[in-house]
Scaffold this motif. Sequence first.
Motif, PDB file in Angstrom:
ATOM      1  N   UNK A 120     -33.640 -34.070  57.812  1.00 31.67           N
ATOM      2  CA  UNK A 120     -32.818 -32.925  58.208  1.00 31.67           C
ATOM      3  C   UNK A 120     -33.313 -31.618  57.601  1.00 31.67           C
ATOM      4  N   UNK A 121     -34.087 -31.678  56.526  1.00 36.62           N
ATOM      5  CA  UNK A 121     -34.605 -30.454  55.917  1.00 36.62           C
ATOM      6  C   UNK A 121     -33.522 -29.550  55.358  1.00 36.62           C
ATOM      7  N   UNK A 122     -32.489 -30.139  54.770  1.00 33.27           N
ATOM      8  CA  UNK A 122     -31.363 -29.338  54.286  1.00 33.27           C
ATOM      9  C   UNK A 122     -31.714 -28.493  53.065  1.00 33.27           C
ATOM     10  N   UNK A 123     -32.816 -28.790  52.405  1.00 31.54           N
ATOM     11  CA  UNK A 123     -33.239 -28.006  51.251  1.00 31.54           C
ATOM     12  C   UNK A 123     -33.550 -26.559  51.597  1.00 31.54           C
ATOM     13  N   UNK A 124     -33.848 -26.295  52.853  1.00 29.79           N
ATOM     14  CA  UNK A 124     -34.167 -24.916  53.255  1.00 29.79           C
ATOM     15  C   UNK A 124     -32.962 -23.985  53.166  1.00 29.79           C
ATOM     16  N   UNK A 125     -31.773 -24.548  53.005  1.00 31.26           N
ATOM     17  CA  UNK A 125     -30.564 -23.727  52.916  1.00 31.26           C
ATOM     18  C   UNK A 125     -30.178 -23.405  51.473  1.00 31.26           C
ATOM     19  N   UNK A 126     -31.004 -23.807  50.515  1.00 29.89           N
ATOM     20  CA  UNK A 126     -30.662 -23.691  49.095  1.00 29.89           C
ATOM     21  C   UNK A 126     -30.222 -22.290  48.679  1.00 29.89           C
TER      22      UNK A 126
ATOM     23  N   UNK B  78     -23.994 -30.111  50.107  1.00 34.83           N
ATOM     24  CA  UNK B  78     -25.286 -29.445  50.280  1.00 34.83           C
ATOM     25  C   UNK B  78     -25.298 -28.203  49.389  1.00 34.83           C
ATOM     26  N   UNK B  79     -26.168 -28.193  48.361  1.00 31.07           N
ATOM     27  CA  UNK B  79     -26.222 -27.012  47.495  1.00 31.07           C
ATOM     28  C   UNK B  79     -26.784 -25.808  48.241  1.00 31.07           C
ATOM     29  N   UNK B  80     -26.127 -24.672  48.062  1.00 31.12           N
ATOM     30  CA  UNK B  80     -26.554 -23.455  48.759  1.00 31.12           C
ATOM     31  C   UNK B  80     -27.043 -22.380  47.795  1.00 31.12           C
ATOM     32  N   UNK B  81     -26.691 -22.460  46.556  1.00 39.66           N
ATOM     33  CA  UNK B  81     -27.220 -21.516  45.596  1.00 39.66           C
ATOM     34  C   UNK B  81     -26.365 -20.294  45.324  1.00 39.66           C
TER      35      UNK B  81
ATOM     36  N   UNK C  12     -17.060 -24.847  53.213  1.00 42.03           N
ATOM     37  CA  UNK C  12     -17.297 -24.718  51.777  1.00 42.03           C
ATOM     38  C   UNK C  12     -16.807 -25.972  51.036  1.00 42.03           C
ATOM     39  N   UNK C  13     -17.569 -26.413  50.045  1.00 41.94           N
ATOM     40  CA  UNK C  13     -17.180 -27.564  49.235  1.00 41.94           C
ATOM     41  C   UNK C  13     -16.057 -27.117  48.299  1.00 41.94           C
ATOM     42  N   UNK C  14     -14.851 -27.707  48.409  1.00 46.84           N
ATOM     43  CA  UNK C  14     -13.731 -27.244  47.584  1.00 46.84           C
ATOM     44  C   UNK C  14     -13.961 -27.441  46.082  1.00 46.84           C
ATOM     45  N   UNK C  15     -14.890 -28.316  45.706  1.00 49.32           N
ATOM     46  CA  UNK C  15     -15.137 -28.560  44.290  1.00 49.32           C
ATOM     47  C   UNK C  15     -16.337 -27.783  43.745  1.00 49.32           C
ATOM     48  N   UNK C  16     -17.034 -27.012  44.611  1.00 48.46           N
ATOM     49  CA  UNK C  16     -18.223 -26.280  44.172  1.00 48.46           C
ATOM     50  C   UNK C  16     -18.427 -25.068  45.085  1.00 48.46           C
ATOM     51  N   UNK C  17     -18.223 -23.874  44.541  1.00 47.26           N
ATOM     52  CA  UNK C  17     -18.323 -22.640  45.341  1.00 47.26           C
ATOM     53  C   UNK C  17     -19.740 -22.379  45.840  1.00 47.26           C
ATOM     54  N   UNK C  18     -20.739 -23.030  45.247  1.00 45.33           N
ATOM     55  CA  UNK C  18     -22.128 -22.810  45.667  1.00 45.33           C
ATOM     56  C   UNK C  18     -22.657 -23.967  46.503  1.00 45.33           C
ATOM     57  N   UNK C  19     -21.749 -24.680  47.170  1.00 46.10           N
ATOM     58  CA  UNK C  19     -22.166 -25.801  48.014  1.00 46.10           C
ATOM     59  C   UNK C  19     -21.303 -25.860  49.262  1.00 46.10           C
ATOM     60  N   UNK C  20     -21.851 -26.475  50.286  1.00 44.79           N
ATOM     61  CA  UNK C  20     -21.101 -26.746  51.511  1.00 44.79           C
ATOM     62  C   UNK C  20     -20.903 -28.253  51.603  1.00 44.79           C
ATOM     63  N   UNK C  21     -19.838 -28.672  52.238  1.00 45.17           N
ATOM     64  CA  UNK C  21     -19.544 -30.078  52.435  1.00 45.17           C
ATOM     65  C   UNK C  21     -19.663 -30.384  53.920  1.00 45.17           C
ATOM     66  N   UNK C  22     -20.586 -31.275  54.252  1.00 47.15           N
ATOM     67  CA  UNK C  22     -20.771 -31.687  55.648  1.00 47.15           C
ATOM     68  C   UNK C  22     -20.101 -33.044  55.845  1.00 47.15           C
TER      69      UNK C  22
END
Length: 128
Positions: free
Chosen positions: A52-58, A123-126, A94-104
């Motif tokens: 999926x290449x999700x690292x590109x969204x870091x 998914x960590x977004x940074x 948005x991941x409710x437990x981490x403001x710098x991540x998304x939850x898929x």
Amino acid sequence: MSPFGKSLGFPPRVGPDGRMRWSEGETNVRESIAIILKAEAGERIQLVDFGAGLGRYLFEPNNPATHVRIAASIEDSLSRWEPRIALDGVHVAPDPSDATAALATIAYRLVATGAAERTSVSIPLGRS
């Protein structure tokens, strides 16, 4: 024999007998989904487009536009690389437990049985 196949477990594990543990059934499908979602393009020899290449969204912002792109990446990669499932939908927020991540959250049906399944990945977004 399981209609879902059998492969080495992910992550790789060793059983009490010292042998590698195998994965089969619905667990094997969930582990395959995790492998696809964690893989980056170019990591697999002779399968340069695998994953999926999700690292590109870091370093992308945690906003609806990024969530739409993440969902599309997940849908495209699972449709291409996991024929044992039929996607019912991918929801990214948005991941409710981490403001710098998304939850898929991925909803799917097992093709062989029609059973509805669901799995989630952070998914960590940074940045938020």
